[in-house]
Design a protein around this motif. Structure first.
Motif, PDB file in Angstrom:
ATOM      1  N   ARG A 186       0.816  -1.213   0.000  1.00  0.00           N
ATOM      2  CA  ARG A 186       0.000   0.000   0.000  1.00  0.00           C
ATOM      3  C   ARG A 186       0.852   1.267   0.000  1.00  0.00           C
ATOM      4  O   ARG A 186       0.443   2.284  -0.543  1.00  0.00           O
ATOM      5  CB  ARG A 186      -0.943  -0.013   1.213  1.00  0.00           C
ATOM      6  CG  ARG A 186      -0.240   0.164   2.537  1.00  0.00           C
ATOM      7  CD  ARG A 186      -1.212   0.150   3.696  1.00  0.00           C
ATOM      8  NE  ARG A 186      -1.783  -1.186   3.868  1.00  0.00           N
ATOM      9  CZ  ARG A 186      -2.692  -1.482   4.790  1.00  0.00           C
ATOM     10  NH1 ARG A 186      -3.128  -0.526   5.598  1.00  0.00           N
ATOM     11  NH2 ARG A 186      -3.154  -2.699   4.915  1.00  0.00           N
ATOM     12  N   TYR A 207     -10.253  -5.471  -5.446  1.00  0.00           N
ATOM     13  CA  TYR A 207     -10.081  -5.925  -4.064  1.00  0.00           C
ATOM     14  C   TYR A 207     -10.489  -7.390  -3.995  1.00  0.00           C
ATOM     15  O   TYR A 207     -11.597  -7.760  -4.401  1.00  0.00           O
ATOM     16  CB  TYR A 207     -10.953  -5.091  -3.124  1.00  0.00           C
ATOM     17  CG  TYR A 207     -10.832  -5.465  -1.666  1.00  0.00           C
ATOM     18  CD1 TYR A 207      -9.785  -4.962  -0.895  1.00  0.00           C
ATOM     19  CD2 TYR A 207     -11.749  -6.313  -1.071  1.00  0.00           C
ATOM     20  CE1 TYR A 207      -9.662  -5.299   0.438  1.00  0.00           C
ATOM     21  CE2 TYR A 207     -11.636  -6.658   0.268  1.00  0.00           C
ATOM     22  CZ  TYR A 207     -10.593  -6.154   1.026  1.00  0.00           C
ATOM     23  OH  TYR A 207     -10.470  -6.487   2.335  1.00  0.00           O
ATOM     24  N   ASP A 209     -10.579 -11.194  -1.752  1.00  0.00           N
ATOM     25  CA  ASP A 209     -10.536 -11.872  -0.458  1.00  0.00           C
ATOM     26  C   ASP A 209     -10.398 -13.362  -0.727  1.00  0.00           C
ATOM     27  O   ASP A 209     -11.233 -13.963  -1.406  1.00  0.00           O
ATOM     28  CB  ASP A 209     -11.810 -11.581   0.331  1.00  0.00           C
ATOM     29  CG  ASP A 209     -11.722 -12.126   1.753  1.00  0.00           C
ATOM     30  OD1 ASP A 209     -10.598 -12.459   2.170  1.00  0.00           O
ATOM     31  OD2 ASP A 209     -12.765 -12.226   2.409  1.00  0.00           O
TER      32      ASP A 209
END
Length: 222
Positions: A186, A207, A209
């Protein structure tokens, strides 16, 4: 050039290279300073890395913009072995016969591309008792002796700057990369956005997961 002049040049060179906190920029400033003071056609830094690979790290050229070449795989001709023996003893190499050099080591001659250099001086860089590379000066009109005398002093500072550059690069890599995967993190994304390279361009973020990763971490460790 008298002894006092050596001290003056040395002090002035140190003042210039300490005008920046960036080791890479400091090396460029130093080459530019030495090239002008020694009245050279060009000055270069070459480094030995990995297994017999020669890297062209830094360049100053009197007549054209500075540029560096891609790495070259060294082939150990008889003459090159002689160079290394001299380098390991801290002795410089002075090449005045370009034709003979081209005949002995054509690959290296093409890589150096000395063109119209009347004399080419190679001065070893030895860091912590290890040969890490060498300096190159083409046609120094201030005199070969003057170049060698000042390089004996400056070579220690050059080695220090190379080590500091490598440490800075390593710390920057650790700061901007995930240690497990090597992917940018990041902080790297933040710096990239802050640099302005995305200004005026669309930006998308994916994004993800990963299902079950927690169980893997609990069982096998992070």
């Amino acid at each position: 050039m008298k002894a006092v002049s050596y001290q003056t040049l040395f002090r002035e060179c140190l003042i210039q290279i300490h005008s920046t906190a960036d080791p890479g920029q400091a090396l460029s400033i130093m080459l530019s300073f030495l090239g002008r003071e020694f009245k050279c056609d060009r000055c270069d830094i070459y480094e030995l890395r990995e297994s017999n690979w020669l890297h062209h790290t830094c360049n100053w050229n009197k007549t054209s913009p500075s540029e560096t070449c891609s790495p070259l795989k060294i082939r150990y001709h008889t003459e090159i072995r002689t160079w290394y023996e001299a380098f390991y003893h801290g002795d410089p190499i002075v090449i005045s016969d370009r034709k003979a050099f081209a005949g002995i080591a054509p690959d290296l001659y093409g890589y150096f591309n000395p063109k119209y250099a009347g004399v080419m001086i190679l001065f070893p860089l030895i860091c912590r008792s290890k040969l890490t590379g060498f300096l190159r000066f083409d046609s120094p009109r201030a005199g070969i002796k003057n170049v060698l005398e000042l390089c004996k002093i400056l070579s220690y500072f050059i080695c220090s700057m190379l080590e500091r550059r490598d440490l800075t690069d390593h710390l920057q890599y650790l700061s901007y990369h995930d240690q497990l995967t090597g992917a940018l993190n990041r902080y790297a994304l933040y710096e990239y956005v802050k640099s302005g390279k995305l200004d005026g361009h669309p930006l998308g973020i994916v994004y993800c997961d990963i299902i079950g990763l927690k169980n893997v971490n609990d069982l096998l460790g992070h």
